[in-house]
Design a protein around this motif. Structure first.
Motif, PDB file in Angstrom:
ATOM      1  N   UNK A  67     -12.067   0.073  -0.713  1.00  0.00           N
ATOM      2  CA  UNK A  67     -11.825   1.490  -0.446  1.00  0.00           C
ATOM      3  C   UNK A  67     -11.724   2.224  -1.777  1.00  0.00           C
ATOM      4  N   UNK A  68     -11.752   3.532  -1.727  1.00  0.00           N
ATOM      5  CA  UNK A  68     -11.664   4.358  -2.933  1.00  0.00           C
ATOM      6  C   UNK A  68     -10.264   4.267  -3.537  1.00  0.00           C
ATOM      7  N   UNK A  69     -10.190   4.478  -4.839  1.00  0.00           N
ATOM      8  CA  UNK A  69      -8.909   4.551  -5.529  1.00  0.00           C
ATOM      9  C   UNK A  69      -8.379   5.971  -5.346  1.00  0.00           C
ATOM     10  N   UNK A  70      -7.094   6.109  -5.033  1.00  0.00           N
ATOM     11  CA  UNK A  70      -6.512   7.427  -4.769  1.00  0.00           C
ATOM     12  C   UNK A  70      -5.112   7.508  -5.354  1.00  0.00           C
ATOM     13  N   UNK A  71      -4.439   8.640  -5.137  1.00  0.00           N
ATOM     14  CA  UNK A  71      -3.087   8.844  -5.651  1.00  0.00           C
ATOM     15  C   UNK A  71      -2.184   9.397  -4.551  1.00  0.00           C
ATOM     16  N   UNK A  72      -0.935   9.684  -4.886  1.00  0.00           N
ATOM     17  CA  UNK A  72       0.002  10.180  -3.878  1.00  0.00           C
ATOM     18  C   UNK A  72      -0.342  11.596  -3.417  1.00  0.00           C
ATOM     19  N   UNK A  73      -0.932  12.405  -4.288  1.00  0.00           N
ATOM     20  CA  UNK A  73      -1.362  13.743  -3.871  1.00  0.00           C
ATOM     21  C   UNK A  73      -2.445  13.640  -2.799  1.00  0.00           C
ATOM     22  N   UNK A  74      -3.385  12.735  -2.999  1.00  0.00           N
ATOM     23  CA  UNK A  74      -4.434  12.515  -1.992  1.00  0.00           C
ATOM     24  C   UNK A  74      -3.812  12.077  -0.668  1.00  0.00           C
ATOM     25  N   UNK A  75      -2.828  11.187  -0.749  1.00  0.00           N
ATOM     26  CA  UNK A  75      -2.149  10.714   0.469  1.00  0.00           C
ATOM     27  C   UNK A  75      -1.460  11.859   1.185  1.00  0.00           C
ATOM     28  N   UNK A  76      -0.782  12.730   0.432  1.00  0.00           N
ATOM     29  CA  UNK A  76      -0.102  13.875   1.036  1.00  0.00           C
ATOM     30  C   UNK A  76      -1.106  14.811   1.709  1.00  0.00           C
ATOM     31  N   UNK A  77      -2.231  15.051   1.047  1.00  0.00           N
ATOM     32  CA  UNK A  77      -3.265  15.928   1.617  1.00  0.00           C
ATOM     33  C   UNK A  77      -3.812  15.342   2.916  1.00  0.00           C
ATOM     34  N   UNK A  78      -4.113  14.063   2.911  1.00  0.00           N
ATOM     35  CA  UNK A  78      -4.655  13.427   4.121  1.00  0.00           C
ATOM     36  C   UNK A  78      -3.619  13.436   5.242  1.00  0.00           C
ATOM     37  N   UNK A  79      -2.370  13.085   4.944  1.00  0.00           N
ATOM     38  CA  UNK A  79      -1.323  13.085   5.973  1.00  0.00           C
ATOM     39  C   UNK A  79      -1.109  14.497   6.528  1.00  0.00           C
ATOM     40  N   UNK A  80      -1.084  15.505   5.646  1.00  0.00           N
ATOM     41  CA  UNK A  80      -0.948  16.886   6.103  1.00  0.00           C
ATOM     42  C   UNK A  80      -2.117  17.311   6.966  1.00  0.00           C
ATOM     43  N   UNK A  81      -3.330  16.938   6.562  1.00  0.00           N
ATOM     44  CA  UNK A  81      -4.519  17.270   7.347  1.00  0.00           C
ATOM     45  C   UNK A  81      -4.518  16.612   8.714  1.00  0.00           C
ATOM     46  N   UNK A  82      -4.134  15.350   8.774  1.00  0.00           N
ATOM     47  CA  UNK A  82      -4.070  14.639  10.058  1.00  0.00           C
ATOM     48  C   UNK A  82      -3.023  15.287  10.962  1.00  0.00           C
ATOM     49  N   UNK A  83      -1.874  15.639  10.388  1.00  0.00           N
ATOM     50  CA  UNK A  83      -0.830  16.296  11.173  1.00  0.00           C
ATOM     51  C   UNK A  83      -1.307  17.645  11.703  1.00  0.00           C
ATOM     52  N   UNK A  84      -2.050  18.390  10.914  1.00  0.00           N
ATOM     53  CA  UNK A  84      -2.585  19.685  11.371  1.00  0.00           C
ATOM     54  C   UNK A  84      -3.557  19.486  12.535  1.00  0.00           C
ATOM     55  N   UNK A  85      -4.396  18.465  12.450  1.00  0.00           N
ATOM     56  CA  UNK A  85      -5.325  18.182  13.551  1.00  0.00           C
ATOM     57  C   UNK A  85      -4.547  17.841  14.821  1.00  0.00           C
ATOM     58  N   UNK A  86      -3.522  17.010  14.690  1.00  0.00           N
ATOM     59  CA  UNK A  86      -2.707  16.631  15.862  1.00  0.00           C
ATOM     60  C   UNK A  86      -2.028  17.857  16.451  1.00  0.00           C
ATOM     61  N   UNK A  87      -1.425  18.689  15.599  1.00  0.00           N
ATOM     62  CA  UNK A  87      -0.752  19.898  16.081  1.00  0.00           C
ATOM     63  C   UNK A  87      -1.734  20.842  16.759  1.00  0.00           C
ATOM     64  N   UNK A  88      -2.929  20.950  16.207  1.00  0.00           N
ATOM     65  CA  UNK A  88      -3.942  21.825  16.803  1.00  0.00           C
ATOM     66  C   UNK A  88      -4.375  21.306  18.168  1.00  0.00           C
ATOM     67  N   UNK A  89      -4.588  19.995  18.275  1.00  0.00           N
ATOM     68  CA  UNK A  89      -4.975  19.421  19.568  1.00  0.00           C
ATOM     69  C   UNK A  89      -3.861  19.554  20.599  1.00  0.00           C
ATOM     70  N   UNK A  90      -2.633  19.547  20.147  1.00  0.00           N
ATOM     71  CA  UNK A  90      -1.499  19.705  21.063  1.00  0.00           C
ATOM     72  C   UNK A  90      -1.251  21.163  21.410  1.00  0.00           C
ATOM     73  N   UNK A  91      -1.954  22.079  20.734  1.00  0.00           N
ATOM     74  CA  UNK A  91      -1.855  23.496  21.054  1.00  0.00           C
ATOM     75  C   UNK A  91      -0.724  24.233  20.367  1.00  0.00           C
ATOM     76  N   UNK A  92      -0.125  23.642  19.332  1.00  0.00           N
ATOM     77  CA  UNK A  92       0.974  24.299  18.634  1.00  0.00           C
ATOM     78  C   UNK A  92       0.440  25.085  17.447  1.00  0.00           C
ATOM     79  N   UNK A  93       0.771  26.371  17.412  1.00  0.00           N
ATOM     80  CA  UNK A  93       0.349  27.251  16.329  1.00  0.00           C
ATOM     81  C   UNK A  93       1.426  27.325  15.258  1.00  0.00           C
ATOM     82  N   UNK A  94       1.062  27.717  14.039  1.00  0.00           N
ATOM     83  CA  UNK A  94       2.063  27.836  12.977  1.00  0.00           C
ATOM     84  C   UNK A  94       3.190  28.821  13.303  1.00  0.00           C
ATOM     85  N   UNK A  95       2.913  29.819  14.171  1.00  0.00           N
ATOM     86  CA  UNK A  95       3.952  30.780  14.527  1.00  0.00           C
ATOM     87  C   UNK A  95       4.878  30.251  15.630  1.00  0.00           C
TER      88      UNK A  95
END
Length: 189
Positions: free
Chosen positions: A155-183
């Motif tokens: 796999x590619x070499x990465x860092x903790x910032x990359x991990x945070x970005x991926x985890x945040x992105x995955x969480x946003x996808x899950x929240x969007x599929x569940x229908x929860x908006x930022x407001x």
């Protein structure tokens, strides 16, 4: 005003900020900007400290085996994006990271959801982590190479910032599929 009227007013429970209706009559709680900033600060600090340690102790040294051949720590300077792609586009990645930060701050004005605050905080901390490298590391301002060091097998070499970005992105996808908006509103389609 009569004493009875004053007593009646005193007995009326005050509305908390959680009960206050926002635009369009939607219930609003407290804004979650503090959660977003706290998560971003922790993600950024962990990334920054880990990169300082890696540069001081691993750069120019052989890889450190963490879990046999499955996971190693090795210092790599990456001027491109994931998998080393786009090495000539460092300035473009810098502009994209800055744009992501601006968008997150714009969304934060309407942020009333704790899960969204966490997700956006992870994105913000990760974006700041990699942007710091691109601005301040060699070979120069806005051309710096990101320090990567987590090297799983195949796999590619990465860092903790990359991990945070991926985890945040995955969480946003899950929240969007569940229908929860930022407001904080929930959509059932």
């Amino acid at each position: 005003m009569t004493a009875e009227a004053e007593q009646a007013i005193d007995e009326v429970p005050e509305k908390s900020t959680d009960d206050v209706a926002g635009e369009g009559g939607r219930p609003r709680g407290k804004r979650r900007v503090a959660v977003l900033l706290w998560v971003a600060a922790v993600a950024y600090a962990l990334d920054l400290v880990s990169k300082i340690i890696v540069v001081e102790r691993l750069e120019g040294e052989p890889a450190v085996e963490v879990v046999g051949d499955l996971l190693r720590f090795t210092a790599v300077r990456n001027p491109g994006a994931a998998f080393g792609m786009g090495e000539a586009l460092t300035i473009v990645f810098t502009v994209i990271a800055a744009a992501v930060i601006v968008v997150i701050f714009r969304i934060a004005r309407k942020l009333y959801s704790t899960p969204w605050a966490i997700a956006l905080g992870l994105l913000l901390g990760g974006a700041f982590g990699n942007l710091t490298d691109r601005v301040f590391r060699s070979p120069g301002v806005f051309q710096g190479a990101v320090v990567d060091f987590i090297a799983p097998a195949h796999f590619a070499v990465f860092n903790l910032a990359d991990s945070a970005i991926v985890c945040g992105g995955v969480l946003i996808v899950i929240l969007s599929f569940r229908g929860l908006d930022p407001d904080g509103t929930l959509h059932r389609d």
